[in-house]
Design a protein around this motif. Sequence first.
Motif, mmCIF file in Angstrom:
data_model
loop_
_atom_site.group_PDB
_atom_site.id
_atom_site.type_symbol
_atom_site.label_atom_id
_atom_site.label_comp_id
_atom_site.label_asym_id
_atom_site.label_seq_id
_atom_site.Cartn_x
_atom_site.Cartn_y
_atom_site.Cartn_z
ATOM 1 N N SER A 1 28.811 9.735 41.270
ATOM 2 C CA SER A 1 28.527 8.418 40.949
ATOM 3 C C SER A 1 29.458 7.424 41.748
ATOM 4 C CB SER A 1 28.808 8.134 39.537
ATOM 5 O OG SER A 1 30.330 8.478 39.180
ATOM 6 N N VAL A 2 28.909 6.243 41.690
ATOM 7 C CA VAL A 2 29.551 5.100 42.469
ATOM 8 C C VAL A 2 29.731 3.930 41.186
ATOM 9 C CG1 VAL A 2 29.769 3.318 44.248
ATOM 10 C CG2 VAL A 2 28.703 5.563 44.724
ATOM 11 N N GLU A 3 31.256 3.568 41.001
ATOM 12 C CA GLU A 3 31.260 2.494 40.099
ATOM 13 C C GLU A 3 32.216 1.565 40.899
ATOM 14 O OE1 GLU A 3 33.455 3.940 36.641
ATOM 15 O OE2 GLU A 3 32.303 5.601 36.591
ATOM 16 N N THR A 4 31.708 0.218 40.287
ATOM 17 C CA THR A 4 32.307 -1.270 40.996
ATOM 18 C C THR A 4 32.569 -1.883 39.642
ATOM 19 O OG1 THR A 4 30.218 -2.068 40.943
ATOM 20 C CG2 THR A 4 30.769 -0.979 42.934
ATOM 21 N N ASP B 1 38.013 5.709 46.804
ATOM 22 C CA ASP B 1 38.663 4.850 46.082
ATOM 23 C C ASP B 1 38.986 3.710 47.043
ATOM 24 O OD1 ASP B 1 39.664 3.623 43.139
ATOM 25 O OD2 ASP B 1 41.368 3.544 44.404
ATOM 26 N N PHE B 2 38.706 2.453 46.982
ATOM 27 C CA PHE B 2 39.056 1.312 47.572
ATOM 28 C C PHE B 2 38.787 0.083 47.257
ATOM 29 C CE2 PHE B 2 34.833 2.808 48.972
ATOM 30 C CZ PHE B 2 34.113 1.210 49.058
ATOM 31 N N ARG C 1 37.296 -9.997 44.755
ATOM 32 C CA ARG C 1 37.591 -8.640 45.249
ATOM 33 C C ARG C 1 36.878 -7.694 44.125
ATOM 34 N NH1 ARG C 1 38.686 -7.454 50.348
ATOM 35 N NH2 ARG C 1 39.776 -5.662 49.761
ATOM 36 N N VAL C 2 36.312 -6.390 44.659
ATOM 37 C CA VAL C 2 35.878 -5.279 43.750
ATOM 38 C C VAL C 2 36.580 -3.822 44.167
ATOM 39 C CG1 VAL C 2 33.807 -3.948 43.503
ATOM 40 C CG2 VAL C 2 33.449 -6.422 43.810
ATOM 41 N N ARG C 3 36.869 -3.311 43.032
ATOM 42 C CA ARG C 3 37.536 -2.054 43.112
ATOM 43 C C ARG C 3 36.082 -0.964 43.023
ATOM 44 N NH1 ARG C 3 41.645 -0.624 44.092
ATOM 45 N NH2 ARG C 3 42.466 1.498 44.133
ATOM 46 N N VAL C 4 35.993 -0.239 43.836
ATOM 47 C CA VAL C 4 34.943 0.890 44.205
ATOM 48 C C VAL C 4 35.769 2.218 44.293
ATOM 49 C CG1 VAL C 4 33.046 1.873 45.786
ATOM 50 C CG2 VAL C 4 33.857 -0.545 45.732
ATOM 51 N N GLU D 1 39.975 -2.306 51.923
ATOM 52 C CA GLU D 1 41.465 -2.106 51.770
ATOM 53 C C GLU D 1 41.688 -0.880 50.930
ATOM 54 O OE1 GLU D 1 43.183 -6.365 52.563
ATOM 55 O OE2 GLU D 1 42.855 -5.991 50.474
ATOM 56 N N GLY D 2 43.184 -0.402 51.096
ATOM 57 C CA GLY D 2 43.463 0.726 50.471
ATOM 58 C C GLY D 2 42.747 2.054 50.028
ATOM 59 N N ILE D 3 41.914 2.047 51.276
ATOM 60 C CA ILE D 3 41.020 3.437 51.170
ATOM 61 C C ILE D 3 41.704 4.557 50.955
ATOM 62 C CG2 ILE D 3 39.288 4.760 52.416
ATOM 63 C CD1 ILE D 3 38.934 2.095 54.030
#
Length: 165
Positions: A89-92, A113-114, A100-103, A75-77
Motif C-alpha cells: 500500500s501507499v499512504e499519504t 518513506d519520504f 508537504r506530504v509524508r508518503v 526529501e528524507g528518502i
Amino acid sequence: MTVERFLVNPEPLRSLYGRVPDLIGIRIRSINLNWRGPVVTLRVDLPSFPETAPQEWIDAGLDTVQCQFQFTAAEGISLAGWAPPVVGSVETVPWGTERRVRVTAGGRGLSLDFTCSDSVRVAHVSAFRITESGSDDGVHLFMSKIDARRHGSLPGTEDRTFYER
C-alpha cells in the motif's frame, strides 16, 4: 489517507473509476529516484479493473490498470528492502505546515518513506493483461494519446521521457 486529496490531475483515474482508488493491495512495480526535482516515481498496478473500462480494453481482454505516481520535491528518502513486484500500500498524510506530504509505501519486502510536495501527479495510465507469473510484459493500451502513439508496451527503463517526466 488516499492520494486523491493531493493529486493535481486526478481526471484520468476518475474517468475510469468515478474516483481515485485507494492505494491498498496494489502491486508496486518500480521505484524511480530522479535527482531533478528531486522526484520519486512509483509505477503501480491498481487493485481492481474499472467496471466502466474503455471498450477497447475490454475487447482486448485486458484485466489490470497500471499508472505512475510522481512525488516532487522529495526529501528524507528511506528505502529498505526491494524485491519487485511488491504487493502493499501507499499512504499519504499532510506533513508540517509548508504544503508537504509524508508518503509511506510498504509491503512484504519493502519499506519506503519520504516527504514531498503536496502536488502529486498521476501519469502513463495504461491497461494490460497480467500473465500467470504476474508479469506486465506484453501489450499495454495507454489512455494518453501521446503515450498510445509512442508505446505499445512498456518501454525499457532507459527511456527517460517515460520514467522521469
